[in-house]
Design an enzyme around this catalytic site. Sequence first.
Site, PDB file in Angstrom:
ATOM      1  N   GLN A  18       6.942  -0.447  12.337  1.00 14.90           N
ATOM      2  CA  GLN A  18       6.790  -1.677  11.504  1.00 14.90           C
ATOM      3  C   GLN A  18       7.462  -2.817  11.761  1.00 14.90           C
ATOM      4  OE1 GLN A  18       3.868  -2.347   9.379  1.00 14.90           O
ATOM      5  NE2 GLN A  18       3.219  -0.838  10.834  1.00 14.90           N
ATOM      6  N   THR A  23       7.796   5.518  11.074  1.00  8.43           N
ATOM      7  CA  THR A  23       6.733   4.491  10.926  1.00  8.43           C
ATOM      8  C   THR A  23       7.501   3.296  10.556  1.00  8.43           C
ATOM      9  OG1 THR A  23       6.273   5.356   8.806  1.00  8.43           O
ATOM     10  CG2 THR A  23       4.852   6.055  10.568  1.00  8.43           C
ATOM     11  N   LYS A  29       9.957   0.254  -1.142  1.00 10.18           N
ATOM     12  CA  LYS A  29       9.525  -1.044  -1.151  1.00 10.18           C
ATOM     13  C   LYS A  29       8.903  -1.384   0.075  1.00 10.18           C
ATOM     14  CE  LYS A  29      13.653  -2.993  -2.308  1.00 10.18           C
ATOM     15  NZ  LYS A  29      14.681  -3.881  -2.780  1.00 10.18           N
ATOM     16  N   GLU A  87       5.786  -6.315   6.232  1.00  8.33           N
ATOM     17  CA  GLU A  87       5.812  -7.780   6.714  1.00  8.33           C
ATOM     18  C   GLU A  87       7.079  -8.238   6.746  1.00  8.33           C
ATOM     19  OE1 GLU A  87       2.053  -9.672   4.848  1.00  8.33           O
ATOM     20  OE2 GLU A  87       2.765  -8.156   3.563  1.00  8.33           O
ATOM     21  N   GLY A  91       0.804  -1.255  -0.202  1.00  5.27           N
ATOM     22  CA  GLY A  91      -0.191  -0.160   0.092  1.00  5.27           C
ATOM     23  C   GLY A  91       0.668   1.220   0.062  1.00  5.27           C
TER      24      GLY A  91
END
Lengths: 704, 330
Positions: free
Chosen positions: A596, A592, A659, A663, A505
């Site tokens: 993550q 951020t 990129k 995850e 996203g």
Amino acid sequence: MIGQALNRVDGPLKVGGRAAYAYEHWEAGQPLYGFIAGATIGKGRITKIDIARAERSPGVRLVLTHRNAPEQNAPDFSITSQYSRAFPVLNGPEIHYYGEPVALVVAETFEQARAAARLVDVEYAAEAGHYDFAARQNNAYAPKKVNAGLPTDSAVGDFDAGFAGAAVKVDQRYSTPYYFSQAMEPHAAMAVWNGDDLTIYVTDQILAEGRTCVASTLRIDLQRVHLISPYIGGGFGSKLGLHHEAILAALAAREVKQPVKVAMTRQQIFHLVGPRPTTSQRVRLGAGKDGRLVAIGHDVTMYTNPEWEYAEQTAATTRSLYAAPNRLTRHRLTPLDRQRGEDVRAPGEAPGLLAVESAMDELAYALGIDPVELRIRNEPARDPERDVPFSDRRLVECLREGARRFGWEERPVSPASRRDGRWLVGYGMAAAIRMHFQGTAKVRVRIGRDGIAVVQSDMTDLGTGTYTILTQVAADALGLPIERVRIEIGKSDFPESSGSGGSWGAANSSIALHRACKALREKIEHSAGEPGDLEAEGEVAGMWKEPAYQAYSIHTYGAHFAEVGVDADTAEIRLRRMLGVFAVGRALNAKTTRSQLIGGMTWGVSAALHEEAVVDTRTGAFVNRDLAEYLVPVNADIPDLDAIVLDGFDDKANVLGAKGLGELGICGAGAAVANAVFNATGVRVRDFPITLDKVLPGLPLAEA
Amino acid sequence: MRPFTYERATDPRAAVAAVSRTGAKFISGGTNLLDLMKLDIEQPSHLVDISRLPLKNIEELPEGGIRIGAQAANSDVAADRRVRTRYPVLSEALVAGASGQLRNMASIGGNLLQRTRCPYFYDTAAACNKRVPGSGCAALDGFNRVHAILGASDACIAVHPSDMAVAMTALEAEIELLGDQGARRVAIDDFYRLPGDTPHIETVLQPGEMITGVILPAPPPGRQGYRKVRDRASYAFALVSVAAVVAAERGTITAARVAFGGVAHKPWRSVEAERILTGQPATMANFRAAAEAAMAQAVGRGHNDFKIELAKRTLCRSLAQLAGELRRQL
């Protein structure tokens, strides 16, 4: 602006309780409350359903069952994305999995609905179902494709001959349990009908797919469906698609002619939202005495729902991680009478790397080679199965930088050789790899006479930071201060993106926005001297249309280093510290990004040591279905954990060089912890999670 | 909804009178009862809130013990200087339980009456003799990793979840009760019942009786310690826990108290272990002998087999640590 550690622009709204989530919208008027009653068998059919007591219960306005639910479309399994398919509910007396909804009770208050749902009297004819994964592995079949359209099998060279001739071999089986996302915000929806128009306030990662699902299920025009999902309290893949909550709310709201909202309870999520499939994995590594791999084999078996096939791409990154002339990967599925499997953070890579990176550690000990050095020796020059160059890899740099910062040279080389008081201390490491995906996205940017740039897209923010990075990208491209950028996302009526999922996203939307801003600047220049409302759109194509994605192997990489302590008497395992070093191209926001990555690493710790949804194989029910019993790490389990990102820019991936990384943090993280447990104790546990009962038999009795 | 009425009790006698009606229950911190009500496991028709009763004090007793009011918060008792210095095993056990937020809400009396965390007790679709007497026990042949290894029956293999009560068992606490027949005291070991054929009856509390306080006798001689073994570092129930008190003179154990948590339907006092330890040298061989004696009757049900060895090892380490501290003191 891009890359800076800007605080979340939506932070004050969230901290102040002013960000409205799906269950919290009041503008459509007083809603009614729906509560789901679920089946208490795993397979069979409803023989009798008596709703009289529920209907008489105070405040009840509607009881929907398969007998009075409107007809809905059946799912079309030829549609590749399972989240765009119709999702009918209450569509017959058959029960396919434990907890499947048998009724929705709608009442004036939540408590009334919940109490009345317990009065729905159901009788079943139960059938013997298949619930035991271990017992059904011989029934596995090969799917046509696995998740993300990736090939089911791959083969290069002659694996059997290569493995047979290898000087040193590892041939082990690893198992991973069912895992759940269990986001803080449960799956929830509020449906509001306005004539033929249906608005659903929902918690959904991909609004375009959710809208298609609703329109198809209810047999209504796509343009009549409006999804609103401005804030999402975590999704991790579990909200890529809509579930019963949205369809039931829509059906009920149409019947009662009033807004209806439905939220799953924590316990219901364990049966109504798909888990990450449990897996059994065989990893075979063959190497020469110098540590160079001659054969890599990765065979995966996982469960699937018999109808809704779902196959994680568990062995997909094994195809790109290490060099070896002889290679084999295979995915097989065994059907169980269980809800469909769904995407959970890093589908495939997370359980796959637990196995492969544990096996690499076993190989390092078998060879007597430093596990870091073993990986460096097997660094491929090109993608070993696709035979194309890497766009931007830097795995070796991650390994070396991580080893240096962590103090890897201080590690206990022999297992069970270091002690600190009652703790056996061990170090472990593992590599991280994850495929980078690019999907379609459109973004509109508009600038008004007030000089405020308004960005619009149906993109979503799971809490990952979308609002913030889009603010940065727009401010950067338009040369505006961030106060003059307003981000409007989370509405399906806005230009269509691919939403949040697969870590794509941020890049998708940022590239489209960057292009929209560029187009807007050109319009501004052409309209010199005449200020007014101007707007422009930008878009990005899917990776299947981008030549660079054919010409290059585009991934993100990293290296994890972990130190654990294992109690010498009780085998309690506790993380002492952990470090990850990552190569992700360009990071759009340092803060951020780090959030993550450390979040993902914490999931890795969880997979290694804590997390497991246990099935009662007599009924098909998940036994430990609340957060007191389904364990994930608490703060005390994560004492010292950090993530470092190498400065970078992947010019093959896209114009911004960025990129997906949401995850990547989980990939390989669990294996680093597992390998540290082995280093601490000399006990290798291949059945995840590594709980103390599995380590205890391998620990010697205390002598003093 | 399931309607229930609510009243706030103003004094202990009025509370006891108020709870005498059918379907009435006391509520204090609500950290367990409210969860169970939401899940339809507890279905009271009337709640008598006793959290504001003047039962929060910790008082010194003339014989050297203390009395803890039943409405004192777990966190206040854990932090009390007298508890920390004279009954450290109790303070350690309290701090090992739940989370900071829960300890602030939870009362001492409520903690004693926590219901089990057996997942089948929590699942209203599953058989559970504790929830629905006579319905059976789904845990016997189900997922029983957290279940009992001592004192269980074919009707129930659930364990008591409290840490605090394990420490109180080692300290030989007495539970002070008030009922419509007046006040009485019960030794904590007699307060809890084994499941037998009636696992739904967990204590000797009579209908309408209220816990008003806990009496701790003067601290036993020796060092005290609480050791909780669990699957994560905080906010998890004990797989096994040990509360121990050990006194020694010149390397010989003169007195010992041993209680286990996480192994039985009640906090499990092991007089067998205490007997073996007393009068013996503080050696690992003797600790192990005590642990073997403590677990001599232990039976696993499959997933929980590991608890037997885990309990032995945990006891050995607890004893070794306490004995080591005693040596350092000399």
